[in-house]
Write a protein that holds these residues in place. Sequence first.
Motif, PDB file in Angstrom:
ATOM      1  N   GLU A  82       0.833  -1.206   0.000  1.00  0.00           N
ATOM      2  CA  GLU A  82       0.000   0.000   0.000  1.00  0.00           C
ATOM      3  C   GLU A  82       0.868   1.257   0.000  1.00  0.00           C
ATOM      4  N   VAL A  83       2.020   1.202   0.667  1.00  0.00           N
ATOM      5  CA  VAL A  83       2.957   2.334   0.639  1.00  0.00           C
ATOM      6  C   VAL A  83       3.560   2.490  -0.755  1.00  0.00           C
ATOM      7  N   ILE A  84       3.848   1.386  -1.426  1.00  0.00           N
ATOM      8  CA  ILE A  84       4.362   1.456  -2.799  1.00  0.00           C
ATOM      9  C   ILE A  84       3.381   2.201  -3.691  1.00  0.00           C
ATOM     10  N   ALA A  85       2.100   1.857  -3.566  1.00  0.00           N
ATOM     11  CA  ALA A  85       1.079   2.523  -4.382  1.00  0.00           C
ATOM     12  C   ALA A  85       1.033   4.025  -4.103  1.00  0.00           C
ATOM     13  N   LEU A  86       1.146   4.401  -2.831  1.00  0.00           N
ATOM     14  CA  LEU A  86       1.138   5.819  -2.474  1.00  0.00           C
ATOM     15  C   LEU A  86       2.377   6.537  -2.981  1.00  0.00           C
ATOM     16  N   SER A  87       3.526   5.877  -2.909  1.00  0.00           N
ATOM     17  CA  SER A  87       4.784   6.516  -3.319  1.00  0.00           C
ATOM     18  C   SER A  87       4.740   6.953  -4.782  1.00  0.00           C
ATOM     19  N   LYS A  88       4.038   6.203  -5.601  1.00  0.00           N
ATOM     20  CA  LYS A  88       3.945   6.545  -7.019  1.00  0.00           C
ATOM     21  C   LYS A  88       3.125   7.813  -7.227  1.00  0.00           C
ATOM     22  N   LYS A  89       2.204   8.076  -6.312  1.00  0.00           N
ATOM     23  CA  LYS A  89       1.380   9.283  -6.409  1.00  0.00           C
ATOM     24  C   LYS A  89       2.175  10.542  -6.063  1.00  0.00           C
ATOM     25  N   VAL A  90       3.218  10.395  -5.235  1.00  0.00           N
ATOM     26  CA  VAL A  90       3.991  11.573  -4.813  1.00  0.00           C
ATOM     27  C   VAL A  90       5.312  11.690  -5.563  1.00  0.00           C
ATOM     28  N   GLY A  91       5.533  10.813  -6.551  1.00  0.00           N
ATOM     29  CA  GLY A  91       6.717  10.927  -7.387  1.00  0.00           C
ATOM     30  C   GLY A  91       7.950  10.205  -6.888  1.00  0.00           C
ATOM     31  N   VAL A  92       7.824   9.425  -5.814  1.00  0.00           N
ATOM     32  CA  VAL A  92       8.992   8.694  -5.288  1.00  0.00           C
ATOM     33  C   VAL A  92       9.164   7.367  -6.013  1.00  0.00           C
ATOM     34  N   ARG A  93       8.090   6.704  -6.312  1.00  0.00           N
ATOM     35  CA  ARG A  93       8.056   5.508  -7.150  1.00  0.00           C
ATOM     36  C   ARG A  93       8.867   4.336  -6.592  1.00  0.00           C
ATOM     37  N   LEU A  94       8.467   3.873  -5.424  1.00  0.00           N
ATOM     38  CA  LEU A  94       8.996   2.611  -4.921  1.00  0.00           C
ATOM     39  C   LEU A  94       8.511   1.475  -5.819  1.00  0.00           C
ATOM     40  N   SER A  95       9.255   0.370  -5.813  1.00  0.00           N
ATOM     41  CA  SER A  95       8.922  -0.757  -6.676  1.00  0.00           C
ATOM     42  C   SER A  95       9.025  -2.059  -5.888  1.00  0.00           C
ATOM     43  N   GLU A  96       8.697  -3.165  -6.577  1.00  0.00           N
ATOM     44  CA  GLU A  96       8.853  -4.481  -5.969  1.00  0.00           C
ATOM     45  C   GLU A  96      10.322  -4.763  -5.662  1.00  0.00           C
ATOM     46  N   GLU A  97      11.227  -4.192  -6.433  1.00  0.00           N
ATOM     47  CA  GLU A  97      12.660  -4.345  -6.143  1.00  0.00           C
ATOM     48  C   GLU A  97      13.007  -3.708  -4.795  1.00  0.00           C
ATOM     49  N   ASP A  98      12.412  -2.549  -4.521  1.00  0.00           N
ATOM     50  CA  ASP A  98      12.624  -1.901  -3.220  1.00  0.00           C
ATOM     51  C   ASP A  98      12.031  -2.749  -2.106  1.00  0.00           C
ATOM     52  N   LEU A  99      10.876  -3.323  -2.347  1.00  0.00           N
ATOM     53  CA  LEU A  99      10.266  -4.220  -1.369  1.00  0.00           C
ATOM     54  C   LEU A  99      11.208  -5.382  -1.062  1.00  0.00           C
ATOM     55  N   ASP A 100      11.761  -5.994  -2.098  1.00  0.00           N
ATOM     56  CA  ASP A 100      12.686  -7.115  -1.907  1.00  0.00           C
ATOM     57  C   ASP A 100      13.923  -6.685  -1.132  1.00  0.00           C
ATOM     58  N   TYR A 101      14.439  -5.474  -1.419  1.00  0.00           N
ATOM     59  CA  TYR A 101      15.618  -4.972  -0.708  1.00  0.00           C
ATOM     60  C   TYR A 101      15.346  -4.880   0.792  1.00  0.00           C
ATOM     61  N   TRP A 102      14.209  -4.285   1.151  1.00  0.00           N
ATOM     62  CA  TRP A 102      13.910  -4.095   2.578  1.00  0.00           C
ATOM     63  C   TRP A 102      13.551  -5.418   3.256  1.00  0.00           C
ATOM     64  N   LEU A 103      13.010  -6.364   2.507  1.00  0.00           N
ATOM     65  CA  LEU A 103      12.782  -7.691   3.080  1.00  0.00           C
ATOM     66  C   LEU A 103      14.110  -8.393   3.357  1.00  0.00           C
ATOM     67  N   ARG A 104      15.104  -8.138   2.513  1.00  0.00           N
ATOM     68  CA  ARG A 104      16.441  -8.708   2.780  1.00  0.00           C
ATOM     69  C   ARG A 104      17.048  -8.076   4.019  1.00  0.00           C
ATOM     70  N   VAL A 105      16.859  -6.762   4.189  1.00  0.00           N
ATOM     71  CA  VAL A 105      17.331  -6.091   5.408  1.00  0.00           C
ATOM     72  C   VAL A 105      16.665  -6.724   6.630  1.00  0.00           C
ATOM     73  N   LEU A 106      15.359  -6.935   6.549  1.00  0.00           N
ATOM     74  CA  LEU A 106      14.625  -7.578   7.638  1.00  0.00           C
ATOM     75  C   LEU A 106      15.198  -8.962   7.942  1.00  0.00           C
ATOM     76  N   GLY A 107      15.583  -9.681   6.900  1.00  0.00           N
ATOM     77  CA  GLY A 107      16.094 -11.030   7.080  1.00  0.00           C
ATOM     78  C   GLY A 107      17.413 -11.105   7.821  1.00  0.00           C
ATOM     79  N   THR A 108      18.140  -9.971   7.923  1.00  0.00           N
ATOM     80  CA  THR A 108      19.434  -9.972   8.632  1.00  0.00           C
ATOM     81  C   THR A 108      19.277  -9.781  10.134  1.00  0.00           C
ATOM     82  N   LEU A 109      18.074  -9.441  10.591  1.00  0.00           N
ATOM     83  CA  LEU A 109      17.880  -9.113  11.997  1.00  0.00           C
ATOM     84  C   LEU A 109      17.691 -10.371  12.837  1.00  0.00           C
ATOM     85  N   SER A 110      18.067 -10.272  14.091  1.00  0.00           N
ATOM     86  CA  SER A 110      17.884 -11.395  14.997  1.00  0.00           C
ATOM     87  C   SER A 110      16.394 -11.715  15.124  1.00  0.00           C
ATOM     88  N   PRO A 111      15.985 -12.968  14.922  1.00  0.00           N
ATOM     89  CA  PRO A 111      14.565 -13.302  15.011  1.00  0.00           C
ATOM     90  C   PRO A 111      13.978 -13.064  16.393  1.00  0.00           C
TER      91      PRO A 111
END
Length: 304
Positions: free
Chosen positions: A219-248
Amino acid sequence: MVIKKVSIIGLGALGILFGNQLAKKLPRTDLRIIADPGRIHRYKEAGVFCNGERCDFNYVMPQEACEPADLLIIAVKYNGLDDAIQAVKQHVGEKTIILSLLNGITSEEIIGEAYGRDKILYSVAQGMDAVKVENQLTYDHMGMICFGGNDTEKVNSLSEFFEQAEVPYEVDPGMLKRLWGKFMLNVGVNQTVAVFKGNYGVVQLDGPARTMMISAMREVIALSKKVGVRLSEEDLDYWLRVLGTLSPDGKPSMAQDVEARRFSEVELFSGTVVKLGKRYDVPTPVNEELYQRIKSAENKYTMA
């Protein structure tokens, strides 16, 4: 410009984490922790601990006259930002660099209105898995501070300072997009873990929690496109990888707040998403559900 004097306001997880690292590298009087008298008394009485080590901080009150800071780090919660802006007046000079480590996408603008946008470098703290319980902070991964801006001199000065202080960092010329990316991650992770009353582990593995988290992030990705920032699925994957490095076993700040029955930053996360969704006619049903569930939990604090 050489950075020598540093001031920090806010001794939450990030303030302690990076404050403790800087305290090991700077002369004691060159690192100043800004706090009101009541907080200073508590900090000195009970101590502030980072991975079991007592932090030897130099505390100063807001009204104390002092030299302006070369670097001012604002690390308060969003609901404390207005008070923090007033409290740091003595520490802001003509050449002060200001970093905001607050969550969300609005604090730089608010601080810039008070002290000038030219003093602000966009920044985000990412990759840390710090957990703060009362006066004790523990972490496995320090993470890093990412920053950038159009002022090359300020960026270079901060890079050199972080190198010397051994603070992990990354310079990103596309900081606005990274700011939105971190916002997207927080909207998903903070709120979902809080609602499921778990830890990072519950969203690192496939299941209902991870599905809800990713849906909120999209939902944030959809909003970002409205304000000209244009997040993508690639950005989603990047932040999911960051999440994956954290202690569970670690927990994001909102989950810690809900567990301790403290009011959270829900207005900063789903509150912002829902408002922007209405403004730009973007559906935000997942964030609406997260907002209602967290607010419902918080409403019970006053009923107990």
